[in-house]
Design a protein around this motif. Sequence first.
Motif, PDB file in Angstrom:
ATOM      1  N   ASN A  80      -1.152  43.688  -0.288  1.00  0.00           N
ATOM      2  CA  ASN A  80      -2.466  42.686  -0.724  1.00  0.00           C
ATOM      3  C   ASN A  80      -1.588  42.053  -1.263  1.00  0.00           C
ATOM      4  N   ALA A  81      -0.190  41.613  -0.818  1.00  0.00           N
ATOM      5  CA  ALA A  81       0.666  40.475  -0.834  1.00  0.00           C
ATOM      6  C   ALA A  81       0.955  40.362   0.531  1.00  0.00           C
ATOM      7  N   PRO A  82       1.714  38.977   0.154  1.00  0.00           N
ATOM      8  CA  PRO A  82       2.713  39.025   1.831  1.00  0.00           C
ATOM      9  C   PRO A  82       3.648  39.984   1.379  1.00  0.00           C
ATOM     10  N   GLY A  83       4.039  40.051   3.005  1.00  0.00           N
ATOM     11  CA  GLY A  83       5.071  41.183   2.933  1.00  0.00           C
ATOM     12  C   GLY A  83       6.704  40.155   3.199  1.00  0.00           C
ATOM     13  N   ALA A  84       7.788  40.603   2.674  1.00  0.00           N
ATOM     14  CA  ALA A  84       9.201  39.840   2.476  1.00  0.00           C
ATOM     15  C   ALA A  84       9.335  38.934   4.007  1.00  0.00           C
ATOM     16  N   ILE A  85       9.400  38.137   4.071  1.00  0.00           N
ATOM     17  CA  ILE A  85       9.783  37.643   5.146  1.00  0.00           C
ATOM     18  C   ILE A  85      11.533  36.938   5.515  1.00  0.00           C
ATOM     19  N   GLY A  86      11.892  38.114   4.551  1.00  0.00           N
ATOM     20  CA  GLY A  86      13.304  37.589   4.693  1.00  0.00           C
ATOM     21  C   GLY A  86      14.146  38.696   4.087  1.00  0.00           C
ATOM     22  N   PRO A  87      15.908  39.399   3.438  1.00  0.00           N
ATOM     23  CA  PRO A  87      16.283  40.291   3.000  1.00  0.00           C
ATOM     24  C   PRO A  87      16.132  40.256   1.409  1.00  0.00           C
ATOM     25  N   TYR A  88      14.292  40.504   1.005  1.00  0.00           N
ATOM     26  CA  TYR A  88      14.710  40.691  -0.050  1.00  0.00           C
ATOM     27  C   TYR A  88      12.829  41.612  -0.609  1.00  0.00           C
ATOM     28  N   SER A  89      12.533  41.812  -1.521  1.00  0.00           N
ATOM     29  CA  SER A  89      11.810  42.397  -1.871  1.00  0.00           C
ATOM     30  C   SER A  89      10.145  41.628  -2.203  1.00  0.00           C
ATOM     31  N   GLN A  90       9.078  43.053  -2.772  1.00  0.00           N
ATOM     32  CA  GLN A  90       7.938  41.771  -3.484  1.00  0.00           C
ATOM     33  C   GLN A  90       8.128  41.571  -5.086  1.00  0.00           C
ATOM     34  N   GLY A  91       8.847  42.641  -5.531  1.00  0.00           N
ATOM     35  CA  GLY A  91       9.477  42.952  -6.759  1.00  0.00           C
ATOM     36  C   GLY A  91       9.870  44.675  -6.584  1.00  0.00           C
ATOM     37  N   TYR A  92      10.645  44.808  -8.809  1.00  0.00           N
ATOM     38  CA  TYR A  92      11.231  45.521  -8.769  1.00  0.00           C
ATOM     39  C   TYR A  92      10.271  46.030 -10.359  1.00  0.00           C
ATOM     40  N   GLU A  93      10.616  47.039 -10.552  1.00  0.00           N
ATOM     41  CA  GLU A  93      10.725  47.081 -12.041  1.00  0.00           C
ATOM     42  C   GLU A  93      11.870  48.242 -12.207  1.00  0.00           C
ATOM     43  N   VAL A  94      12.469  47.471 -13.688  1.00  0.00           N
ATOM     44  CA  VAL A  94      13.456  48.065 -14.054  1.00  0.00           C
ATOM     45  C   VAL A  94      13.491  48.070 -15.468  1.00  0.00           C
ATOM     46  N   ASN A  95      13.074  49.410 -15.943  1.00  0.00           N
ATOM     47  CA  ASN A  95      13.172  49.570 -17.436  1.00  0.00           C
ATOM     48  C   ASN A  95      11.882  49.155 -18.400  1.00  0.00           C
ATOM     49  N   GLY A  96      10.819  49.192 -17.768  1.00  0.00           N
ATOM     50  CA  GLY A  96       9.542  48.618 -18.580  1.00  0.00           C
ATOM     51  C   GLY A  96       9.086  47.493 -17.646  1.00  0.00           C
ATOM     52  N   VAL A  97       9.734  46.712 -16.448  1.00  0.00           N
ATOM     53  CA  VAL A  97       9.553  45.713 -16.572  1.00  0.00           C
ATOM     54  C   VAL A  97       9.723  45.192 -15.002  1.00  0.00           C
ATOM     55  N   VAL A  98       9.029  44.467 -15.082  1.00  0.00           N
ATOM     56  CA  VAL A  98       8.393  43.796 -13.455  1.00  0.00           C
ATOM     57  C   VAL A  98       8.888  42.155 -13.210  1.00  0.00           C
ATOM     58  N   TYR A  99       9.993  42.591 -12.174  1.00  0.00           N
ATOM     59  CA  TYR A  99      10.044  40.730 -11.526  1.00  0.00           C
ATOM     60  C   TYR A  99       9.300  40.432  -9.977  1.00  0.00           C
ATOM     61  N   THR A 100       8.292  40.028  -9.876  1.00  0.00           N
ATOM     62  CA  THR A 100       8.218  39.590  -8.957  1.00  0.00           C
ATOM     63  C   THR A 100       8.790  38.197  -7.915  1.00  0.00           C
ATOM     64  N   SER A 101       9.036  38.604  -7.207  1.00  0.00           N
ATOM     65  CA  SER A 101       9.736  37.518  -5.713  1.00  0.00           C
ATOM     66  C   SER A 101       9.166  36.314  -5.977  1.00  0.00           C
ATOM     67  N   GLY A 102       9.290  35.335  -5.993  1.00  0.00           N
ATOM     68  CA  GLY A 102       8.586  33.856  -5.404  1.00  0.00           C
ATOM     69  C   GLY A 102       7.336  34.677  -4.564  1.00  0.00           C
ATOM     70  N   GLN A 103       6.135  33.871  -4.935  1.00  0.00           N
ATOM     71  CA  GLN A 103       4.769  34.212  -3.860  1.00  0.00           C
ATOM     72  C   GLN A 103       4.982  32.803  -3.327  1.00  0.00           C
ATOM     73  N   ILE A 104       4.656  32.987  -2.342  1.00  0.00           N
ATOM     74  CA  ILE A 104       3.519  31.596  -1.580  1.00  0.00           C
ATOM     75  C   ILE A 104       2.608  31.632  -1.172  1.00  0.00           C
ATOM     76  N   PRO A 105       1.605  30.786  -0.841  1.00  0.00           N
ATOM     77  CA  PRO A 105      -0.049  30.868  -0.771  1.00  0.00           C
ATOM     78  C   PRO A 105      -0.118  31.393   0.797  1.00  0.00           C
ATOM     79  N   VAL A 106       0.294  32.324   0.820  1.00  0.00           N
ATOM     80  CA  VAL A 106       0.516  33.364   2.301  1.00  0.00           C
ATOM     81  C   VAL A 106      -1.005  34.196   1.858  1.00  0.00           C
TER      82      VAL A 106
END
Length: 122
Positions: free
Chosen positions: A8-34
Amino acid sequence: MQKISTTNAPGAIGPYSQGYEVNGVVYTSGQIPVDPATGEVPEGIRAQAEQSCKNVGAILLAAQTGFENVFKTTCFLADMKDFATFNEVYAQYFISNPARSCVAVKELPKGVLCEIEAIAKV
């Protein structure tokens, strides 16, 4: 660490992930308007800010959290002249009024006008 992935969000266009959850905190990769359904980018800052917010929201949802739990964002604009319009759209989504950095950059992937990344509690 738990990798976050959604169609439901654009797939990564490089060597990265859409996001990670670490110890109850979510970090999203930058989301461009695709648009993840079409791969298209809408015209204009208002529509692009809206799509970037929707993409961040999809990753948050996949991580079982939402905009109300976002406590930090970083926003990138191709032109600071778009700041006021970007803020109008952003405020409709980031209802927790998170801490934020917003900077102008020389260029963004695919020539888009904005990009948003977020950090949220689960």
